[in-house]
Design an enzyme around this catalytic site. Structure first.
Site, PDB file in Angstrom:
ATOM      1  N   HIS A 243       0.842  -1.162  -0.053  1.00  0.00           N
ATOM      2  CA  HIS A 243      -0.020  -0.095  -0.029  1.00  0.00           C
ATOM      3  C   HIS A 243       0.785   1.467   0.032  1.00  0.00           C
ATOM      4  O   HIS A 243       0.913   1.942  -0.774  1.00  0.00           O
ATOM      5  CB  HIS A 243      -0.906  -0.058   1.331  1.00  0.00           C
ATOM      6  CG  HIS A 243      -1.767  -1.175   1.465  1.00  0.00           C
ATOM      7  ND1 HIS A 243      -2.894  -1.407   0.668  1.00  0.00           N
ATOM      8  CD2 HIS A 243      -1.739  -2.108   2.560  1.00  0.00           C
ATOM      9  CE1 HIS A 243      -3.448  -2.645   1.156  1.00  0.00           C
ATOM     10  NE2 HIS A 243      -2.778  -3.060   2.413  1.00  0.00           N
TER      11      HIS A 243
HETATM   12  O1  RIB Z   1      -5.454  -0.011   4.559  1.00  0.00           O
HETATM   13  C1  RIB Z   1      -3.949  -0.146   4.376  1.00  0.00           C
HETATM   14  C2  RIB Z   1      -3.108   0.911   5.185  1.00  0.00           C
HETATM   15  O2  RIB Z   1      -3.671   0.969   6.266  1.00  0.00           O
HETATM   16  C3  RIB Z   1      -1.839   1.093   5.120  1.00  0.00           C
HETATM   17  O3  RIB Z   1      -1.271   2.390   5.414  1.00  0.00           O
HETATM   18  C4  RIB Z   1      -1.436   0.401   6.287  1.00  0.00           C
HETATM   19  O4  RIB Z   1       0.029   0.591   6.462  1.00  0.00           O
HETATM   20  C5  RIB Z   1      -2.380   0.742   7.258  1.00  0.00           C
HETATM   21  O5  RIB Z   1      -1.846   1.782   7.845  1.00  0.00           O
END
Ligand code: RIB
Ligand code: CA
Length: 313
Positions: A243
């Site tokens: 992500h």
């Molecule tokens: O939904 C994914 C996000 O939430 C990413 O930033 C992960 O690190 C969590 O913070």
């Protein structure tokens, strides 16, 4: 090539940590002014610790790290140890950091930096809940228009939520903060689950990272091998979704990504859809577009960039 001045606001988490490493490995693209910790994946006491440990792993211990808000603006904190492990860096816990945590509060650091740096020269890279950013904008409204751009990992639309049927974690944890940020008028580039769920550490990509055979690459491979299990079990994914590294990769090579400029509003009233990022993809409302919503990436070239940059550390 323009070197972008950035503040990274983050809640490590393995994917945050890999994003920080990618930024450190990219000095020809990015000048990291400072890194602020926010409560999210794990509590603030752990996220500020993890940031410093990751910076030391990369030999980047001259950077200033600040602790920000330890809870959302209005709600109680929801964390994600079930995904990231108790420390937030499950799979390869790092030595206790020796570099200091700065005394200044992370929110004050964000405000002071936006005031000090020339207008429109600082980009905020947000990898967690938006509590620090929204608190800074509320406490010092004059810094809003001084901000060049916000590049955020957060939200979801066609991909739907990863916490509730409608809400992605970073928005779900602090929807009121997200609402403030999306209504700020600052240019926003949003990298939601719609694109980050296409950035998967498949077996071949994991092997390529392991083949670097450096201390950093070993840790990265162990991190992704640890947290992939949640997405494999839930979605049948082919590997861990990276992500947060998408935020940094976007700044380094925006041509890897594609999307649409549209309006995004955040649900903060309905219990059923709390934290939903409502994207007007088909332009059916008269709401003013406020976000570049990134929906796709060239995943092979993304991983090629990431692997080559990690090899530098
Ligand atoms: O939904 C994914 C996000 O939430 C990413 O930033 C992960 O690190 C969590 O913070
Ligand atoms: Ca994160």
């Amino acid at each position: 090539m323009t070197i972008r001045k950035i503040i990274i606001d983050t809640d490590p988490g393995q994917d945050d940590a890999i994003a920080i490493l990618l930024a450190i490995a990219s000095p020809e693209n990015l000048e990291i002014l400072g890194i602020t910790a926010v409560a999210g994946n794990v509590p603030l006491s752990q996220t500020q610790h993890n940031i410093r440990a990751v910076c030391e792993l990369a030999g980047f211990d001259a950077i200033n790290v600040y602790a920000g808000c330890n809870k959302p603006m209005l709600r109680t904190l929801a964390t994600a140890e079930h995904i990231h492990g108790k420390t937030g860096l499950g799979g390869a816990d790092l030595p206790c950091p020796q570099m200091p945590l700065q005394d200044t509060h992370g929110v004050d650091y964000i405000i002071n930096t936006l005031r000090k740096e020339p207008q429109d020269t600082v980009t905020l890279c947000t990898l967690g809940p938006l509590t620090n950013i929204a608190t800074a904008f509320t406490r010092a409204p004059s810094v809003v228009r001084r901000t060049q751009e916000i590049i955020m990992m957060g939200g979801a639309y066609f991909e739907v939520g990863n916490v509730t049927p409608t809400a992605e974690f970073n928005i779900f944890v602090d929807p009121e903060a997200a609402k403030i940020v999306f209504n700020s008028g600052i240019p926003i580039v949003m990298l939601p689950l719609d694109v980050t769920h296409k950035a998967l550490v498949t077996e071949n990509r994991q092997t390529a990272i392991q083949a670097l055979e450096t201390p950093v690459s070993k840790v990265v491979a162990n991190w992704t091998g640890f947290y992939e299990r949640f997405d494999i079990e839930k979605y049948g994914s082919l590997g861990a979704p990276l992500h947060d590294p998408c935020v940094i990769a976007y700044l380094i090579q925006p041509s890897l990504f594609s999307g649409r400029f549209l309006n995004v509003e955040i649900e903060t009233q309905s219990d059923l859809t709390m934290g939903m990022s409502v994207a007007d993809w088909w332009g059916v409302t008269n709401r003013t577009p406020n976000t570049k919503f990134i929906s796709d990436l060239n995943d092979n070239d993304f991983f090629d960039l990431l692997t080559k940059r990690l090899a530098r550390l």
